[in-house]
Design an enzyme around this catalytic site. Structure first.
Site, mmCIF file in Angstrom:
data_model
loop_
_atom_site.group_PDB
_atom_site.id
_atom_site.type_symbol
_atom_site.label_atom_id
_atom_site.label_comp_id
_atom_site.label_asym_id
_atom_site.label_seq_id
_atom_site.Cartn_x
_atom_site.Cartn_y
_atom_site.Cartn_z
ATOM 1 N N ARG A 1 -5.342 5.695 -7.932
ATOM 2 C CA ARG A 1 -5.044 7.125 -8.036
ATOM 3 C C ARG A 1 -4.862 7.551 -9.490
ATOM 4 O O ARG A 1 -5.397 8.579 -9.928
ATOM 5 C CB ARG A 1 -3.804 7.448 -7.203
ATOM 6 C CG ARG A 1 -3.958 7.096 -5.732
ATOM 7 C CD ARG A 1 -2.624 7.035 -4.999
ATOM 8 N NE ARG A 1 -1.986 8.343 -4.952
ATOM 9 C CZ ARG A 1 -0.749 8.536 -4.520
ATOM 10 N NH1 ARG A 1 -0.004 7.497 -4.116
ATOM 11 N NH2 ARG A 1 -0.239 9.751 -4.497
ATOM 12 N N LEU B 1 0.870 -1.170 0.000
ATOM 13 C CA LEU B 1 0.000 0.000 0.000
ATOM 14 C C LEU B 1 0.910 1.224 0.000
ATOM 15 O O LEU B 1 1.967 1.228 0.636
ATOM 16 C CB LEU B 1 -0.902 0.025 1.242
ATOM 17 C CG LEU B 1 -1.975 -1.057 1.354
ATOM 18 C CD1 LEU B 1 -2.698 -0.941 2.696
ATOM 19 C CD2 LEU B 1 -2.983 -0.961 0.213
ATOM 20 N N ASP B 2 0.503 2.267 -0.709
ATOM 21 C CA ASP B 2 1.287 3.498 -0.700
ATOM 22 C C ASP B 2 1.414 4.029 0.724
ATOM 23 O O ASP B 2 0.563 3.756 1.587
ATOM 24 C CB ASP B 2 0.618 4.568 -1.570
ATOM 25 C CG ASP B 2 0.467 4.140 -3.013
ATOM 26 O OD1 ASP B 2 1.243 3.276 -3.450
ATOM 27 O OD2 ASP B 2 -0.439 4.653 -3.691
ATOM 28 N N ARG B 3 2.452 4.801 0.952
ATOM 29 C CA ARG B 3 2.714 5.320 2.303
ATOM 30 C C ARG B 3 1.479 5.971 2.916
ATOM 31 O O ARG B 3 1.163 5.738 4.086
ATOM 32 C CB ARG B 3 3.859 6.337 2.255
ATOM 33 C CG ARG B 3 4.229 6.921 3.618
ATOM 34 C CD ARG B 3 5.238 8.033 3.491
ATOM 35 N NE ARG B 3 4.663 9.180 2.788
ATOM 36 C CZ ARG B 3 5.346 10.276 2.481
ATOM 37 N NH1 ARG B 3 6.639 10.361 2.769
ATOM 38 N NH2 ARG B 3 4.751 11.273 1.864
#
Length: 329
Positions: free
Chosen positions: A249, A150-152
């Site tokens: 995104r 997962l992205d930060r």
């Protein structure tokens, strides 16, 4: 048969890259399986990562994992340096929110702002550092058991394999698109109905820290469903059929509805309508993508039982949703 430069269970201390002649009797075997036999300390999934990263050259070309070997040909393999692999990762008492744990897998709820893997600037405060501290046996599992990311600044559910066998089975499920991942997102603008975005994703041609829809990118498919419309914003559920970097995104920005707060793909911020002064201040200061991996369904890597976990959004996103609800009344 000509001499094979490197025997099975290759010595990792030997100079890299390794030049190896594949035994003729291996004719017809998949290349990833053949290399797994040679590099006995690494799983097939890790070998596949080397192949995908271009670290393997077979007779002058960069082959796919499923390539069938002819037997007798030469292969050059350049494994990642030790500092780029799990060996450099250290255990640290990083807080973990463990949703589920059994002897084969762990499911975590990741907070926004937490990096998954150690990298420059975050070598000792990541989820991996915390996993190695709380579950020391993960030092013996490739990439400390991590099978997806997962992205930060994306929150939500993350599955971790606790054994090499479990990791291989989970990686296979992700490759076969058999894992159901559902994201809660707030996007800019009003979407009238659900749909899907099928558009290839690759590195942005000018901004190398970003991804974009590009013709030469990898196949990517995102399904989305409208859950609630507000004035100038929409709450959606996004379901990933593929798992490209920044997929939700990039795809939502591509169709003109970037995720609210997204610092990379959000563009000029458009405020939802009907906000009071406090609400406008909160939305204006919401500095991460409003994206939460709230539902995860997969088959247990050993029992085969289908399992589902759900996790509510963290406090910042819960407050964002409450403000949007208030503005709609």
């Amino acid at each position: 048969m000509e001499k094979v430069d490197v025997p099975e269970n290759l010595d990792e201390t030997a100079p890299s890259p390794h030049r190896i002649q594949l035994p003729r009797e291996w004719r017809g075997e998949r290349l990833d399986r053949a290399l797994t036999r040679l590099f006995g300390g690494h799983s097939r999934a890790e070998i596949q990562e080397w192949l995908a990263a271009g670290r393997v050259v077979l007779e002058g070309r960069r082959p796919a994992a499923k390539t069938r070997v002819a037997g007798g040909e030469w292969v050059v393999v350049d494994p990642p340096a030790a500092e780029d692999r799990d060996e450099a990762w250290v255990a640290r008492p990083v807080p973990l929110d463990v949703v589920h744990a059994d002897e084969h897998l762990i499911v975590l709820a990741k907070d926004p702002g937490r990096v998954v893997h150690p990298a420059a600037g975050h070598m000792e405060d990541t989820l991996v550092n915390g996993l190695l501290y709380r579950f020391p046996e993960l030092a013996g599992v490739e990439r400390a058991g991590i099978v997806h990311r997962l992205d930060r600044d994306t929150s939500g559910l993350l599955v971790v394999a606790r054994t090499p066998h479990a990791r291989e089975r989970l990686v296979a499920q992700f490759k076969e698109h058999a894992v159901d991942r559902r994201y809660l997102a707030v996007v800019q603008g009003e979407i009238t109905s659900g749909g899907h975005v099928e558009a290839p994703i690759g590195r942005h041609p000018r901004h190398r820290t970003k991804f974009a829809v590009v013709e030469a990118g990898k196949h990517a498919l995102t399904h989305y469903r409208v859950e609630r419309r507000y004035a100038g914003a929409t709450r959606i559920e996004a379901r990933l059929e593929t798992g490209r970097t920044h997929q939700v995104r990039v795809h939502m920005a591509h169709i003109g509805h970037p995720v609210l707060g997204d610092p990379l793909y959000g563009g000029k911020r458009r405020f939802p309508g009907g906000l009071d002064e406090a609400g406008r201040a909160f939305v204006g200061g919401f500095s991460r993508q409003a994206l939460h991996a709230g539902r995860l369904t997969l088959s247990h890597p050993v029992t085969g039982q289908q399992l589902t976990w759900e996790q509510p959004p963290p406090a910042d996103m819960a407050r964002l949703l409450a403000i949007l609800e208030d503005s709609a009344t």
